[in-house]
Design an enzyme around this catalytic site. Structure first.
Site, PDB file in Angstrom:
ATOM      1  N   SER B 164       0.842  -1.199   0.000  1.00 22.99           N
ATOM      2  CA  SER B 164       0.000   0.000   0.000  1.00 22.99           C
ATOM      3  C   SER B 164       0.881   1.255   0.000  1.00 22.99           C
ATOM      4  O   SER B 164       1.688   1.435  -0.911  1.00 22.99           O
ATOM      5  CB  SER B 164      -0.952  -0.063   1.200  1.00 22.99           C
ATOM      6  N   ASP B 240      -9.950  -5.630  -3.276  1.00 23.52           N
ATOM      7  CA  ASP B 240      -9.351  -4.611  -2.403  1.00 23.52           C
ATOM      8  C   ASP B 240     -10.238  -3.368  -2.416  1.00 23.52           C
ATOM      9  O   ASP B 240     -10.462  -2.770  -3.475  1.00 23.52           O
ATOM     10  CB  ASP B 240      -7.956  -4.295  -2.956  1.00 23.52           C
ATOM     11  N   HIS B 273      -7.295  -6.123   1.033  1.00 22.69           N
ATOM     12  CA  HIS B 273      -6.110  -5.295   1.323  1.00 22.69           C
ATOM     13  C   HIS B 273      -5.393  -5.751   2.604  1.00 22.69           C
ATOM     14  O   HIS B 273      -4.469  -5.101   3.059  1.00 22.69           O
ATOM     15  CB  HIS B 273      -6.583  -3.845   1.496  1.00 22.69           C
TER      16      HIS B 273
END
Lengths: 296, 296
Positions: B164, B240, B273
């Site tokens: 991320s 995600d 995620h």
């Protein structure tokens, strides 16, 4: 240590058998679920983590229950042990319950080793604990029934494993409920709770002062009375700071020698009491359970 | 979610090069360390997690840096990704730094996506951030130097990976410091921070309103100017929740097509995620780094 996980608002909860879904994530091709249900046994909502491997789509599978130690919830093992990889590979469903009833209306103690987070897998008979602290019946009866109704579990192929207080839980529940649990293993278990400070404190509170009533929840006492049908696997780190005072693995080793119970007790040099230890050997434990449960 | 780990009082801290030991545990035959040091670059104490595989006893090894995402510290990856197993198998040292300077004297914001826990791997030039928020220099210069002095790292065989915000950090630091980082991979990276809300907010605060200064920290912009010497590996879950608004993987895919940079971008069906996603593919990433770094 929680990360940002969801951008949107709360999603609609899904129902699965008697459970409501709290969270779901794909992991190693299977599904990692966090569930909640209203337990008849504890009289409280109870959370439980369930990992369904990819093979669960194709039909019934063995299941392994994992019981956590003091201060843990269903989450610690789920995020720290790395069990999903081998559960996916061996095709085993993994069920990790919470360690006690919880909530504002539930008795508690200021100590980490009594009350919420420290149910010790017994059915309490002393108030205020007896109202909700019925973890023995919850793990051995209500939860396996609900899990088998909601998920594709082979009911005759269920094992149990645990760590520390949960290792004590796994050993005693397996010995007392051989019709439910056909394989057993433990990481750094409390093997003789009647003889050590953590166990004596909890048993006095939950079970009362008559120590003869403690025997049913003491793995060393139980093993002198009954055997288990498959080999018991135990891993214990020799750098575990709780080994001398609380775990005292040698008591179990002595009983195993006396009784001839089939068991493998491995002293692991350099390992402590943490999930870094559990993660290092969880693959061996899942393979142990899969080998026994798939042969049934 | 922390467990009871130590029965005794604080142990005497060990020094290792420029680091003091905060915690140490054996894991997969190697050693999982949490360290702290006084950083000259950030002007604060900085924590970092280091995993030394068993092969580290025998001589210098490749190292992989892992940069975490928003809200994380050095701990999340260390306890949740299950990376130690494959790091032990491939013989790679894994270094996971914190995501920002921290402390009472360090600027902060009430938001999860700015300030402490959200350093974005840039060198801030705008006060109050510029005083301590120098994560680009910290990760690319000071930390690798200190790590290589304290541990048996092959300095010419160092890679970088991240998730991320940390995926953004890994891609941009690899592209800007090819003498330091020879392999790169990312999980669900922010690929074009200049174009998305998280990045625009952080860059405006840390770098100021002149967007030309942002290009040096934007993977898509950098890739139009320079190539990387080895294949880039990226995994992105298609479930995600941040994909559409913040990650926008397609922007990177377009730039890769334009430029011909060697890369493998894998859209992973059903993954979100979380660390359950990272754990599912960390083995592939460590193998990717080990293959490139061992051939050097």
């Amino acid at each position: 240590m929680s990360e940002v996980l969801s951008a949107g608002g709360p999603q609609q909860a899904r129902s699965m058998g008697g459970f409501e879904e709290v969270a779901s994530a794909q992991c190693f091709g299977g599904t990692q679920l966090t569930l909640v249900h209203d337990s008849e046994t504890t009289g409280t909502p109870m959370r439980v983590s369930v990992y369904l491997p990819p093979a669960a789509k194709a039909g019934p599978l063995p299941a392994v229950y994992y019981l956590s130690g003091l201060t843990c919830s269903e989450e610690n093992f789920t995020v720290k042990a790395g069990a999903q990889r081998m559960a996916a590979e061996t095709g085993v469903i993994v069920v990790a319950p919470d360690t006690s009833p919880r909530g504002d209306g539930v008795a508690n103690a200021p100590d980490y080793d009594l009350g919420q987070g420290a149910g010790f897998y017994v059915d309490s008979v002393v108030q205020p604990w007896a109202k909700h602290f019925k973890m023995s019946s919850y793990i051995s009866r209500e939860l396996p029934e609900l899990i088998a109704e909601a998920f594709p579990v082979k009911r005759e192929a269920v094992g149990i494993c645990g760590h520390s207080m949960g290792g004590h839980g796994a050993l005693t529940l397996a010995l007392r409920h051989p019709d439910t649990f056909k394989s057993v293993s433990a990481f750094a278990p409390i093997v003789a709770p009647s003889q050590v400070p953590w166990g004596r404190k909890a048993f006095a509170a939950y079970l009362g002062p008559d120590e003869t009533a403690w025997r049913d929840y003491d793995a060393c006492s139980l093993l002198r009375e009954r055997s288990f049908s498959s080999q018991i696997l135990i891993d214990q780190g020799d750098a575990d700071p709780f080994l001398d005072e609380q775990l005292q693995t040698w008591r179990l080793v002595d009983v195993l020698k006396e009784t001839g119970q089939s068991a493998k007790v491995r002293m692991q040099p350099g390992y402590d009491h943490s999930y870094f230890f559990i993660a290092s050997f969880i693959d061996d434990h899942l393979r142990h359970h899969a080998r026994i449960l798939k042969a049934l």
